[in-house]
Design an enzyme around this catalytic site. Structure first.
Site, PDB file in Angstrom:
ATOM      1  N   ALA A 171     -15.594 -13.819   0.766  1.00 52.23           N
ATOM      2  CA  ALA A 171     -15.587 -12.449   0.437  1.00 52.23           C
ATOM      3  C   ALA A 171     -15.372 -12.530  -1.128  1.00 52.23           C
ATOM      4  CB  ALA A 171     -14.660 -11.455   1.163  1.00 52.23           C
ATOM      5  N   SER A 183      -9.218  -0.107   6.838  1.00 57.57           N
ATOM      6  CA  SER A 183      -9.050  -1.318   7.917  1.00 57.57           C
ATOM      7  C   SER A 183      -7.504  -1.407   8.344  1.00 57.57           C
ATOM      8  CB  SER A 183      -9.653  -2.523   7.456  1.00 57.57           C
ATOM      9  OG  SER A 183      -8.858  -3.199   6.198  1.00 57.57           O
ATOM     10  N   LYS A 219       0.959  -1.220   0.166  1.00 59.68           N
ATOM     11  CA  LYS A 219       0.093  -0.063   0.111  1.00 59.68           C
ATOM     12  C   LYS A 219       0.860   1.295  -0.081  1.00 59.68           C
ATOM     13  CE  LYS A 219      -4.305  -1.579   0.473  1.00 59.68           C
ATOM     14  NZ  LYS A 219      -5.535  -0.974  -0.432  1.00 59.68           N
TER      15      LYS A 219
END
Length: 336
Positions: A218, A88, A63
């Site tokens: 998910a 998150s 990230k």
């Protein structure tokens, strides 16, 4: 039509040019992460695996690439009021670190169920935490409120061309480090990582295969791919806390067009892959980071004739931010 010509006309939110620009922009700040291999793991699946270890990136995850590119792309007037996001964990920490490097505030909306270790990373890097409920709607509403109050610039965790471009720098490195790679397996959640990786990789090597790895609890990306439109689940349930987001308007077209298939795995397979990473690779990974190995070891991949020619596989180990409290507790109890 070659992929280069597609991306150069800005069919997507990023292209090979914006990804190369991102690489130049973040070069002084981001680590060029290593690629590891293991003959033992190769023997498990009968293919050569190359692990691109973004768990060794600043902030402990890929990230930082996108966050750093986004923040360094801002002009001084934009940057002055800071940046805001909701996350998150890994994007929150990455944005906090990138903002700290530039010397601007970072307002980070964090859901109450975020892993403790990731929250501590945000604090460590100087991010200002604003709590929200776990639901994505609460996160987005809280971020909008902060945006209105501060005048800061919104940096979305994945649905942003600057973020996608930053993540795409992984492909530029990986395909330079290992020339023979014919397939890349990438975790998919909101789609920022796989979008950048796919755009860059298919621009450089149009024949390359891009496969997504997703947890069964998910599997919205797999359902979206099957339906031909974005599918959002009423709830997600998976150990891979970094893979609970849904595709966005900028990432869905890339997943639709450039991702060859999506491999769905059970949480048990993720845990087993984590064990292999710890025991064999000697690398600490979080569940999201181990899912690529879980996918390549899965029966659905190994028994699929469509991928029999995938012999040199790059696996993106996306992050290593795992709350080890439970492990330490168990070790302490074992010593008593």
């Amino acid at each position: 039509m070659e992929v280069d010509s597609l991306t150069s006309t800005k069919k997507y939110a990023a292209d090979i040019s914006s990804i190369r620009e991102a690489q130049l922009r973040i070069n002084s700040y981001a680590h060029k992460t290593p690629v590891l291999s293991s003959e033992t793991l190769n023997s498990f699946c009968g293919r050569k695996l190359y692990f691109k270890c973004e768990c060794f990136q600043k902030g402990g995850a890929f990230k930082f690439r996108g966050a750093c590119n986004a923040i360094l792309s801002l002009d001084d007037s934009q940057a002055a009021k800071g940046v805001v996001t909701h996350s998150s964990g890994n994007h929150a920490a990455a944005l906090s670190l990138a903002a700290k490097i530039r010397g601007i505030p970072a307002y980070v909306v964090v859901p109450k169920n975020a892993p403790k270790c990731k929250v501590e990373n945000v604090r460590r890097y100087g991010g200002q935490i604003i709590w929200s409920e776990a639901a994505i709607e609460s996160r987005e509403e809280t971020a909008t409120k902060v945006l209105q109050e501060t005048g800061a610039v919104m940096i979305h965790p994945y649905n942003d061309g600057r973020i996608i471009s930053g993540q795409g720098t992984i492909s530029l490195e990986l395909l330079e480090q290992v020339l023979e790679i014919d397939t890349i397996i990438v975790p998919v959640s909101g789609g920022g990582l796989i979008s950048g990786v796919a755009i860059a990789a298919k621009s450089l090597k149009p024949s390359i295969r891009i496969l997504a790895a997703e947890p069964k609890g998910a599997d919205d990306a797999a359902q979206s791919k099957a339906a031909g439109e974005i599918v959002k689940l009423p709830e997600t349930k998976t150990i891979a806390d970094g893979l609970r987001a849904f595709l966005g308007e900028f990432t869905w077209p890339v997943v639709r067009d450039l991702v060859d298939d999506i491999i769905v795995v059970e949480d048990g397979e993720i845990v087993e892959a984590m064990r292999h990473c710890y025991e064999i690779l000697k690398v600490a990974v979080e569940p999201s980071g181990a899912i690529g190995l879980a996918a390549v070891l899965s029966d659905s991949f190994r028994n699929n004739p469509a991928w029999k020619d995938s012999e040199h596989i790059g696996i993106i180990v996306s992050g290593g931010n795992l709350d080890l409290g439970i492990l330490w507790d168990s070790l302490c109890k074992a010593e008593l």
